[in-house]
Scaffold this active site. Structure first.
Site, short mmCIF file in Angstrom:
data_model
loop_
_atom_site.label_atom_id
_atom_site.label_comp_id
_atom_site.label_asym_id
_atom_site.label_seq_id
_atom_site.Cartn_x
_atom_site.Cartn_y
_atom_site.Cartn_z
N ASP A 1 -12.45 3.86 7.24
CA ASP A 1 -13.49 3.20 8.05
C ASP A 1 -14.54 2.53 7.18
OD1 ASP A 1 -14.13 5.84 7.19
OD2 ASP A 1 -15.89 5.83 8.50
N GLU A 2 -15.20 1.56 7.77
CA GLU A 2 -16.41 0.95 7.21
C GLU A 2 -16.28 0.54 5.75
OE1 GLU A 2 -19.97 2.97 9.70
OE2 GLU A 2 -19.08 4.33 8.25
N VAL A 3 -15.21 -0.16 5.44
CA VAL A 3 -15.06 -0.63 4.06
C VAL A 3 -15.92 -1.88 3.88
CG1 VAL A 3 -13.46 -1.40 2.29
CG2 VAL A 3 -12.72 0.27 4.00
#
Lengths: 525, 525
Positions: A320-322
């Protein structure tokens, strides 16, 4: 017969006899006025003649001991002694398991169904597996109540029960704050009371790396808040897995990458991507460097360890949330993008990385769970994986999209409860309808369950229990029970109040729902 | 010299030596790099030669014992033994009190100022009264820190300190949920760490009447949640008052009337107003019946008891949220209104009642505090009373109005923290500026302080500490410290984080502010 009605009717007629039944609501439950004394001195759990497992079964032997203390708290604590304890009326809980052994771990296909029939002198509990028997023992324990003289009673009851969803998870985040092992164990206890069956251990993240790896000890030596007091040793991890197993709870570890890995970089040089500022390294680091083969070698070795330490067939890979900013700044990453023909689409680079990691875990025979971001950037190729939907907004649109793509879904979005709210916002979790999207039966079956997420920004051992319970109990009923039978908030209120008092009695620091009191609230506090 | 600057400078230069100083911030504090080992075996508190109180002083003898354990937690617990404990360097805290005795109660005029000078081998603490000495002992205890080997240190420090406001209160509500005595005592401990000095005990209200009156035992027999387990006996009340006294904390009881009295009616027939529906009594009851002389006789007897049980010169009479609906429905009340010439203005009836109650408490030599509603309906007559401002909106407008009328004010409105919020909303309490209204110096002096209100709808023993601390600590600094010196939230953050860790170390379950850890967080959990 709709059990809610019987309870309400009974509640009106017997009023003082606290017949609130079971939380989460069983699929079918019928409770009668007929009431039986229970004398702790003449009470016993035993294995039925026809049971495939017998005395010596680790899971049930331990459960019998545990539940005796839970059913008879005053007796177990040596407090108060009631006259009725001398009533010469024996009572037996006879447990029969149809198949399977006692030494496995609960896993995806586990059958948790059971039938429980409480009548004069006995309760007959029949289950497919030991895991179902555990659920039935929990239900029985909740049927027992005390009168004003502290005598114990159970009413004639018939239950036929099974979970609506097979995956009923609870996430704890031990990176943003370290949670001592005993706090995790206590949470597992409360999970069992609520019939949750998956502990999603978000064990590491940016702020700290408390998992003590034997392959890479520097990860916690340098990445934990403290290398001795704020880590989970291999022995700690085994303790958690064992404690969970005997309660029918799976432990799914998450090693989130390529983002959320700042703490990893401290103990593993060259793992993270060096960020650049005006053509020179700035000294800060971004996600794991997806351009180096050493990164994949490292991940392979780490997951070789992790997949052997954690027996569950699932492993959570995060994803997530790279943040692409650092990758974009790095000339080597830019060169790699060109070489791979990714153009300027960094989500292709992310997909490339995630596919590689999923291939690694697949080689270790594990099913990968990933956060929905991975699905968004990587329309399913051959790889099969489970998608955890966590973003707000129309989360059911996303569930539908994933199911249409033929992938399994876990719904977390509406069950975030790390941010504090008044206790009464449990209603919000209760009202979630995970399958109310347009889709085929087949697609709906791909929704394997849901998960309560307790992120750690504002939560540590001081306030974890209070923030979890009883709000997570609302989610527990949503994931276990029949939705139509549990659609009324008003009917749920007295039951949840009663269940919260039971949790308090068992030493779980569950917040109050509203003004009032529990009769025995202060023995556990 | 602005102490904030020295701390910041020191923090940069000595970094690992955790010199965070004192919360709430003293009026003047100077901290130096010079560091002294403290050996618990050679450490002692003693009375200075010139002190007016000596060994045998109940307040300080107890404080010396208490603070020894707080300053040396490892030593007191028999855990860990550091080499430096064998260093032959004695250290003495020499305490000198100028005037007053040791057997009184802290009260409105109490002088809490003190001076503390820490140098080689000794700390010299000088105070006007034993109450000021307590504040100084607390500050000293916060100056002591441990290094990685658990050795104890204190730095050379000069403090000159006094509170900005004389009334720094914290309200607990023991009616909506019962709080066990040990939970109240623990809250008093935490109050002392935060230099709060008034425990406002909102002891009874609509839901329950836990105060066991010897004059009217039926009030708790019939009005408590449970007549045995959920009450405060006279002995419990004495225990609370004594525990508070030796920490320099006043106990101001609130017996809120005429509204908020539903639970009173259960044990005192004819006290509440019968409500009518279509000319017949409906079976429900409203506020205390202000038309019967029996009501005033009852209140006189009750307050005769209350004012002798609670030694403080203040007593809180409530007077908030009186609902006129029931009074309006009752023909006897209507007749009384006509007889008194009140027309249809029921606020006149309310004022009539409140004035009568204030006269009763005045006859017992007590100063009345009332909620702002009383002021709103009853522009001050001869009676002098203290107004507690609690309503949202422009609360400073109300403060100004009350001060202009020449009455003393306590500000509660911006310090309500019973509803949960993320811990970071401590900033909201920190940013309150109680005197930022247009008024004369004389008027501003009438603002005697503020009060944190922890109402009980959603709070009981399971979550009280977590919801109070460290958010109430923000209010504590606002009420004690110089506003200009403590206006920066950014500068407060590391100090508050450190203070929260100190509270954890002392066994107070204070929530985390954000991601991170305390070095010794899990000894107390």
């Amino acid at each position: 017969m709709n059990c809610l009605h019987c309870i309400v009717v009974l509640f009106l007629s017997v009023k003082l006899q606290q017949v609130f039944g079971v939380w989460p609501m069983p699929q079918r439950i019928t409770q009668f006025n007929e009431q039986y004394f229970l004398n702790p001195l003449l009470f016993a759990y035993h294995y039925a003649e026809d049971s495939s497992v017998r005395s010596g079964c680790s899971v049930l032997d331990a459960a019998f001991r545990r539940y005796f203390r839970i059913v008879f708290p005053d007796f177990a604590d040596g407090r108060g002694f009631s006259n009725t304890w001398f009533e010469p009326k024996p009572f037996t809980v006879s447990v029969s398991v149809r198949s399977g052994g006692c030494d496995e771990y609960p896993d995806e296909g586990t059958d948790e169904s059971y039938k429980l029939s409480v009548s004069q002198g006995q309760a007959v509990l029949k289950a497919e597996s030991v895991w179902g028997a555990l659920r039935g023992l929990e239900s029985f324990s909740q049927l027992v109540y005390q009168d004003d003289n502290n005598s114990y009673f159970v009413n004639k009851t018939e239950i036929e029960d099974f979970p609506r969803f097979s995956f009923r998870g609870l996430l704890l985040d031990t990176s943003r704050h370290y949670l001592p092992v005993h706090v995790i164990l206590k949470t597992l206890d409360a999970m069992a009371y609520n019939k949750f069956n998956v502990f999603h251990w978000h064990i590491v993240d940016d702020p700290s790396f408390p998992y003590q790896s034997h392959t890479y000890p520097d990860l916690s030596n340098k990445g934990a808040f403290h290398p001795v007091t704020h880590i989970y040793t291999q022995s700690d991890v085994r303790k958690v897995i064992t404690h969970a197993r005997v309660r029918g709870i799976r432990v799914v570890p998450e090693f989130d990458s390529p983002g959320h890995t700042q703490s990893w970089g401290k103990g593993q040089p060259d793992l993270l991507t060096p960020c650049y500022k005006r053509a020179v390294p700035s000294g800060t680091f971004g996600p794991i460097n997806p351009t180096l083969s050493s990164s994949y070698q490292f991940m392979n070795s780490l997951f070789k360890e992790v997949t052997s330490v954690f027996p569950d067939s699932f492993v959570h890979l995060g994803g997530d949330e790279v943040d692409f900013k650092c990758w974009k700044s790095n000339p080597n990453v830019q060169a790699f993008m060109a070489k791979m023909g990714f153009g300027h689409d960094y989500s292709k680079l992310e997909s490339f990385y995630m596919e590689s990691i999923m291939n690694i875990t697949a080689a270790f025979n594990k099913t990968s769970i990933v956060w929905q971001d991975v699905f968004d950037h990587n329309k399913p190729s051959r790889a099969q994986y489970v998608v955890e939907v966590w973003k707000r907004g129309c989360y059911l649109c996303k569930v539908r999209q994933v199911a249409k793509a033929g992938l399994k879904v876990i719904l977390a979005a509406p069950f975030y409860l790390d941010l504090p709210g008044p206790t009464h916002n449990w209603v919000r979790y209760y009202k979630v309808r995970p399958l109310s999207f347009k889709g085929t039966e087949q697609q709906k079956k791909l929704v394997i369950g849901g998960e309560v997420c307790m992120w750690g920004e504002y939560v540590d051992a001081t306030n974890l229990s209070q923030r979890l319970w009883p709000r997570a109990s609302a989610a527990a009923e949503r994931l276990w029970s029949n939705e139509e039978q549990t659609s009324s908030v008003d009917k749920a209120i007295p039951r949840l109040q009663d269940f919260r008092c039971k949790m308090i009695r068992r030493g779980i620091q569950a917040e109050p729902l509203f003004i009032g009191h529990c009769r025995q609230e202060y023995s556990g506090l």
